[in-house]
Design a protein around this motif. Structure first.
Motif, PDB file in Angstrom:
ATOM      1  N   GLY A  17      38.374  58.836  34.927  1.00  0.00           N
ATOM      2  CA  GLY A  17      38.903  60.075  35.511  1.00  0.00           C
ATOM      3  C   GLY A  17      37.875  60.770  36.370  1.00  0.00           C
ATOM      4  N   VAL A  18      36.623  60.764  35.839  1.00  0.00           N
ATOM      5  CA  VAL A  18      35.565  61.418  36.659  1.00  0.00           C
ATOM      6  C   VAL A  18      35.396  60.692  37.983  1.00  0.00           C
ATOM      7  N   PHE A  19      35.359  59.307  37.893  1.00  0.00           N
ATOM      8  CA  PHE A  19      35.197  58.557  39.143  1.00  0.00           C
ATOM      9  C   PHE A  19      36.377  58.758  40.090  1.00  0.00           C
ATOM     10  N   LEU A  20      37.592  58.784  39.490  1.00  0.00           N
ATOM     11  CA  LEU A  20      38.752  59.048  40.345  1.00  0.00           C
ATOM     12  C   LEU A  20      38.674  60.436  40.971  1.00  0.00           C
ATOM     13  N   PHE A  21      38.221  61.395  40.152  1.00  0.00           N
ATOM     14  CA  PHE A  21      38.089  62.746  40.687  1.00  0.00           C
ATOM     15  C   PHE A  21      37.036  62.784  41.789  1.00  0.00           C
ATOM     16  N   LEU A  22      35.906  62.093  41.491  1.00  0.00           N
ATOM     17  CA  LEU A  22      34.856  62.065  42.515  1.00  0.00           C
ATOM     18  C   LEU A  22      35.336  61.328  43.772  1.00  0.00           C
ATOM     19  N   GLY A  23      36.092  60.220  43.575  1.00  0.00           N
ATOM     20  CA  GLY A  23      36.631  59.503  44.735  1.00  0.00           C
ATOM     21  C   GLY A  23      37.588  60.353  45.529  1.00  0.00           C
ATOM     22  N   TRP A  24      38.481  61.078  44.762  1.00  0.00           N
ATOM     23  CA  TRP A  24      39.412  61.968  45.478  1.00  0.00           C
ATOM     24  C   TRP A  24      38.653  63.075  46.180  1.00  0.00           C
ATOM     25  N   LEU A  25      37.637  63.577  45.465  1.00  0.00           N
ATOM     26  CA  LEU A  25      36.847  64.658  46.043  1.00  0.00           C
ATOM     27  C   LEU A  25      36.143  64.188  47.323  1.00  0.00           C
ATOM     28  N   ALA A  26      35.663  62.927  47.317  1.00  0.00           N
ATOM     29  CA  ALA A  26      34.932  62.418  48.482  1.00  0.00           C
ATOM     30  C   ALA A  26      35.860  62.054  49.618  1.00  0.00           C
ATOM     31  N   LEU A  27      37.067  61.539  49.310  1.00  0.00           N
ATOM     32  CA  LEU A  27      37.939  61.028  50.364  1.00  0.00           C
ATOM     33  C   LEU A  27      39.017  62.010  50.807  1.00  0.00           C
ATOM     34  N   ALA A  28      39.541  62.757  49.889  1.00  0.00           N
ATOM     35  CA  ALA A  28      40.725  63.534  50.246  1.00  0.00           C
ATOM     36  C   ALA A  28      40.596  65.018  50.014  1.00  0.00           C
ATOM     37  N   SER A  29      39.591  65.442  49.312  1.00  0.00           N
ATOM     38  CA  SER A  29      39.492  66.872  49.024  1.00  0.00           C
ATOM     39  C   SER A  29      39.241  67.663  50.304  1.00  0.00           C
ATOM     40  N   PRO A  30      40.021  68.703  50.554  1.00  0.00           N
ATOM     41  CA  PRO A  30      39.778  69.565  51.732  1.00  0.00           C
ATOM     42  C   PRO A  30      38.431  70.270  51.657  1.00  0.00           C
ATOM     43  N   PHE A  31      37.870  70.363  50.439  1.00  0.00           N
ATOM     44  CA  PHE A  31      36.590  71.049  50.319  1.00  0.00           C
ATOM     45  C   PHE A  31      35.439  70.271  50.950  1.00  0.00           C
ATOM     46  N   LEU A  32      35.596  68.928  51.033  1.00  0.00           N
ATOM     47  CA  LEU A  32      34.532  68.104  51.601  1.00  0.00           C
ATOM     48  C   LEU A  32      34.906  67.522  52.968  1.00  0.00           C
ATOM     49  N   ALA A  33      35.874  68.130  53.637  1.00  0.00           N
ATOM     50  CA  ALA A  33      36.314  67.624  54.953  1.00  0.00           C
ATOM     51  C   ALA A  33      35.177  67.652  55.959  1.00  0.00           C
ATOM     52  N   GLN A  34      34.427  68.736  55.958  1.00  0.00           N
ATOM     53  CA  GLN A  34      33.350  68.851  56.939  1.00  0.00           C
ATOM     54  C   GLN A  34      32.225  67.852  56.678  1.00  0.00           C
ATOM     55  N   PRO A  35      31.756  67.717  55.402  1.00  0.00           N
ATOM     56  CA  PRO A  35      30.740  66.677  55.174  1.00  0.00           C
ATOM     57  C   PRO A  35      31.229  65.291  55.560  1.00  0.00           C
ATOM     58  N   ARG A  36      32.535  65.005  55.263  1.00  0.00           N
ATOM     59  CA  ARG A  36      33.057  63.706  55.676  1.00  0.00           C
ATOM     60  C   ARG A  36      32.996  63.565  57.198  1.00  0.00           C
ATOM     61  N   GLY A  37      33.319  64.631  57.892  1.00  0.00           N
ATOM     62  CA  GLY A  37      33.259  64.585  59.349  1.00  0.00           C
ATOM     63  C   GLY A  37      31.846  64.376  59.852  1.00  0.00           C
ATOM     64  N   ASP A  38      30.910  65.057  59.243  1.00  0.00           N
ATOM     65  CA  ASP A  38      29.514  64.888  59.667  1.00  0.00           C
ATOM     66  C   ASP A  38      29.042  63.455  59.445  1.00  0.00           C
ATOM     67  N   PHE A  39      29.430  62.899  58.274  1.00  0.00           N
ATOM     68  CA  PHE A  39      29.035  61.525  57.970  1.00  0.00           C
ATOM     69  C   PHE A  39      29.641  60.549  58.985  1.00  0.00           C
ATOM     70  N   ALA A  40      30.946  60.724  59.268  1.00  0.00           N
ATOM     71  CA  ALA A  40      31.616  59.833  60.229  1.00  0.00           C
ATOM     72  C   ALA A  40      30.988  59.978  61.618  1.00  0.00           C
ATOM     73  N   ALA A  41      30.612  61.205  61.996  1.00  0.00           N
ATOM     74  CA  ALA A  41      30.004  61.422  63.316  1.00  0.00           C
ATOM     75  C   ALA A  41      28.673  60.713  63.431  1.00  0.00           C
ATOM     76  N   ARG A  42      27.841  60.795  62.326  1.00  0.00           N
ATOM     77  CA  ARG A  42      26.546  60.121  62.375  1.00  0.00           C
ATOM     78  C   ARG A  42      26.720  58.605  62.467  1.00  0.00           C
ATOM     79  N   TYR A  43      27.689  58.087  61.707  1.00  0.00           N
ATOM     80  CA  TYR A  43      27.924  56.642  61.709  1.00  0.00           C
ATOM     81  C   TYR A  43      28.386  56.161  63.098  1.00  0.00           C
TER      82      TYR A  43
END
Length: 909
Positions: A17-43
């Motif tokens: 559950g924690v990993f699923l939560f962390l996976g959801w948090l990393a991939l789909a959570s609106p709270f981490l949208a900006q970090p995801r964007g920054d990561f994708a931009a650097r890549y």
């Protein structure tokens, strides 16, 4: 169930559950949208070698197909600060998990909103889209020429939808400003065998357009952009290896109204009309070429512009072959041919540039006016070169550098270089011009060959203004490379188009007229040093001219003025002199007669010059032989179809009235001093000179000249009489060394063409009478004619001279031919009746003379003679021709009081 198993299951479930939560948090959570964007931009920045910023974050909706949403994506320019190359408000697409597990990235149904691309070029040529050369991807750019992947393969089985897209292009170098806005754009391709289909709606700089395209993978394609009043159509065929490896296409642009094209280019609507542009484009193996280019523009005001030819390989100016035709009038509305410079109008300009294997193009230029055509051709630079074309901030087309070469390609007579601020309206022109003119052209309009002896006319001036007012300033021209003559011209013209507000000064001098004439191939006539100084000034409608001419000690001053606003349009002037030497005047007239032989353009001098010490004048012997242009080594005449009249005739036919007073206060010669006062008038269509009355050295002359410019503008009439002239002195003046004497008298009433001396003589019509009394002639002349073998016929006491009691010769002149039937020469013993004709045009004569004893017209003529053949070398035959005459009415008796110098046969009763 053991407790530890239950506890282990709880821990595993919790960790999952924690990993699923962390996976959801990393991939789909609106709270981490900006970090995801920054990561994708650097890549992406690392992979593409291009800075990418994602300011709105990256969101992923989980499922069998991941829905990826990116907001506020920007690609900053690598070369321009504060400039974004691309901006995207939002980008959405799908990624199938099955494709990701197979390590494939297959973008599904991309949706783009607010895509804006900005392409900028600054003044030094730096572009906003230039790559960063230090990036890894740029350094690893491929250099081989292998077949590249066709972009249509990537678009197979995809559909791209874009809304509110735009492309902005601005160049600080050429001022081009394009804003393309597409409210909708759809790009789709069903499968690898289906065509790529494009549909879009939008506007270019505010002008609505519809974009459609259909591009099959290996079949002919079509692209169309349709506006309200113009359309662009491209039909083409891809390379067999795909679009990425080349294509060929036919481009056509149909313009129903030029105004919409100007609006689409953000240009002021200064012209209106229609046009078409067609061309064939080919691209392959890194090269591109344009062939079969046709640009055809027709303006509502009647002007037209046509360009036809091949551009060849783009970037290679030596491969260009272009024909250009600019017409200022429709073909059925061309201005009538003109004889005056005031009505001279430019009709068309034709230019041709043909590529040659050696890289030096063959070019030609034809400038057509209603007064002449200037036709030049040869090998050399193009007749016109234009560069620095740009759009100004206020929507004008500026030509930054225009070079115009007029004349022979290897030696243009006029080179104009400068800029035009508003090309469509020809406003704001500013040019520097250089003149290099063979001086021979001043003596004949078509003599554009160089002459080492006559030198050149070189100079410069500045040309500025617009299509209505084009001014000439800083004019400075002079003769070069010759000592035969000197010329200096300075001044300015506020408006060269109508010759308004003029200030010109012309100074010339000829140290030796004989040397000048000899260089021109004419007979030497030494008229002494000549000086000429002329000033022409106009301000508004007021014109003033002052001309001073000097020949040795003689001077002549000519003044004239005109007020163009005066409804009577009278040119008032005067011709005055305080001293004219008759000997100098005679030499000037002889020199002018020689120069007049250049009046017929392109004809070369016809009489070989005599020795430097003697000039032989033959009044009735005119050599009309002309050289045909059979010598192919001679350059062709470049000025043709000339209808402009010489300045003198053009002034007479201009419609202005003339009132010129002539006052020659002192005319001095070896036999006395006289003066001359007369006037020249032109009223309406009637021109009149004189009567001119002159008495000198026992002789007198009275002559009048007239022209009817309405009924017979090609004829000038002369009438008058002269008498009291010493025949012997006249013969001495023309270097005739045989003795002669007598008093000459003459009357005449003739007319002819005023174009030139030769034309006047060859077209002469009218009558004249020549008479002489109390004369004598050298008997050697009789011997030369074969008439001195019986001297008693001519004189009771033979001696060195034979007396001539009288001469009376009435002539009829027609078509340049002179004929007589009653010419009589009488000595104290003999009357010689001469009849026949002289053909001045063809230089032949056919004359019969019959000498008889005075009072014996029916007696047998012992020595009839004939002269026939060439005027230069006539054939003389003695004892030739009829010997006896008779009257048809039977008259046979002489009257009691015989009249002298009247044929005796006409006096019979």
């Amino acid at each position: 169930m053991p407790k530890w198993v239950k506890l282990s299951a709880i821990w595993v479930t919790g960790v999952i559950g924690v990993f699923l939560f962390l996976g959801w948090l990393a991939l789909a959570s609106p709270f981490l949208a900006q970090p995801r964007g920054d990561f994708a931009a650097r890549y992406l920045s690392k992979e593409l070698g291009q800075d990418i910023e994602i300011q709105g974050g990256l969101r992923i909706a989980l499922g069998s197909v991941l829905r990826v949403a990116v907001a506020e994506v920007t690609l900053p320019s690598a070369t321009m600060t504060d400039v974004n190359l691309v901006q995207i408000d939002s980008l959405e697409f799908g990624l199938a998990i099955s494709d990701l597990l197979d390590r494939r990235i297959n973008v599904l149904e991309p949706l783009v909103d607010g895509l804006r691309a900005t392409l900028l070029t600054d003044e030094d040529g730096t572009t906003s889209w230039a790559a960063n050369d230090s990036s890894p991807k740029a350094a690893a750019a491929p250099t081989n020429t292998e077949t590249r992947q066709d972009p249509l393969e990537f678009l197979a089985e995809r559909k791209i939808t874009a809304t509110n897209s735009g492309l902005t292009y601005r160049s600080a170098q050429n001022g081009l400003d394009l804003d393309l806005v597409l409210s909708t754009l759809e790009i789709s391709r069903a499968d690898t065998s289906a065509p790529l289909v494009v549909n879009g709606d939008g506007a270019l700089n505010g002008e609505a357009l519809t974009l459609t395209a259909e591009l099959p993978p290996d079949q002919p394609f079509q692209i169309e952009a349709a506006f309200d009043q113009m359309s662009v159509l491209i039909n083409g065929q891809p390379n067999s290896a795909g679009y990425a490896n080349g294509l060929s296409a036919n481009l056509s642009l149909e313009i129903a109204e030029l105004g919409q094209l100007l609006d689409a280019l953000k240009l002021q609507k200064t012209v209106a009309g229609t046009g078409t542009i067609t061309a064939a484009f080919e691209a392959s193996a890194g090269t591109a070429r344009i062939n079969d280019l046709v640009v055809d523009i027709d303006l509502d005001t009647g002007q037209s512009f046509l360009v036809e030819g091949d551009i060849g390989v783009l970037g290679d100016p030596s491969d260009v072959s272009i024909d250009t035709r600019i017409r200022l009038y429709p073909e059925d509305q061309e201005p009538e041919p003109t004889t005056t410079r005031r009505n001279l109008k430019l009709i068309s300009v034709d230019m041709s540039l043909a590529a040659q294997p050696d890289g030096v193009p063959q070019r030609s230029m034809v400038i057509e006016t209603n007064g002449f055509v200037l036709d030049t051709s040869g090998v050399g630079p193009p007749p016109i070169a234009v560069s620095g074309v740009s759009r100004t901030q206020d929507g004008l087309v500026r030509l930054g550098n225009v070079v115009l070469r007029i004349g022979p390609p290897d030696a243009p007579i006029l080179v104009v270089e400068g800029a035009v601020e508003d090309a469509l309206r020809l406003e704001g022109a500013d040019f520097d011009a250089d003149i290099t003119l063979p001086a021979a052209a001043l003596f004949g309009a078509e003599l554009f060959q160089d002459s080492d002896g006559l030198g050149r006319i070189t100079g410069e001036f500045r040309l500025s203004g617009n299509a209505q007012v084009l001014g000439i300033s800083d004019l400075n021209a002079s003769s070069q490379d010759t000592d035969l003559w000197h010329l200096d011209v300075t001044g300015s013209v506020r408006n060269a188009l109508n010759f308004g507000d003029v200030a010109l000064n012309v100074v010339a001098d000829v140290p030796s007229t004989a040397d000048l004439l000899e260089t021109l191939g004419l007979a030497r006539v030494e008229a002494g040093p000549l000086e000429f100084d002329a000033n022409l000034i106009s301000e508004g409608t007021q014109w003033d001219a002052n001309v001073r001419m000097g020949v040795s000690t003689s001077e002549l001053e000519i003044q004239g003025s005109l007020d163009a606003e005066d409804s009577s349009s009278v040119v008032k002037g005067s011709i005055e002199s305080d001293l004219i030497q008759i000997d100098e005047l005679r030499d000037v007239i002889s020199a002018a007669v020689e120069l007049a032989r250049f009046d017929n353009v392109g004809q070369t001098p016809t009489t070989e010059p005599n020795s430097a010490d003697e000039v032989e004048i033959q009044p009735l012997v005119l050599n009309q032989e002309t050289e045909t242009n059979e010598n192919t080594d001679q350059p062709p005449n470049q000025l043709r179809d000339v209808t402009l009249l010489p300045l003198g005739r053009a002034l007479l036919l201009s419609g202005m009235d003339l009132d010129v007073g002539i006052d020659l206060r002192k005319i001095e010669g070896a036999h006395g001093t006289t003066s001359l006062v007369t006037d020249l008038e032109l009223t309406g269509k009637k021109a009149r000179l004189g009567p001119v009355k002159l008495e000198y050295g026992g002789g007198h002359i009275q002559v009048s000249a007239a022209m009817d410019l309405d009924e017979t503008p090609d004829r000038i009439e002369f009438s008058g009489s002269t008498g009291g002239w010493d025949f012997g002195k006249i013969m001495q003046a023309i270097n005739f060394k045989k003795r002669a004497s007598g008093t000459l008298n003459a009357s005449f009433d003739v007319s002819g063409s005023p174009s030139s001396t030769e034309d006047f003589l060859s077209s002469l019509e009218g009558s004249a009478t020549l008479s002489m009394h109390n004369g004598s002639i050298d008997t050697q002349l009789l011997d030369l004619a074969g008439l001195g073998v019986v001297p008693w016929l001519f004189s009771k006491s033979p001696g060195p001279t034979a007396s001539i009691v009288c001469v009376n010769a009435p002539f009829h002149i027609s078509g340049g031919g002179i004929s007589t039937k009653q010419a009589v020469i009488e000595t104290d013993q003999v009357q010689i009746v001469v009849l026949g004709n002289v053909d001045v045009k063809n230089q032949t004569l056919d004359v019969v003379g019959q000498p008889r004893r005075i009072g014996k017209p029916l007696a047998r003529s012992p020595w009839p003679f004939t002269l026939s053949g060439s005027l230069k070398k006539p054939k003389v035959k003695v004892k030739d021709g009829p010997r006896k005459l008779r009257r048809s009415d039977g008259a046979s008796t002489m009257p009691d009081r015989r009249k002298i110098c009247v044929p005796d046969i006409l006096q019979l009763q």
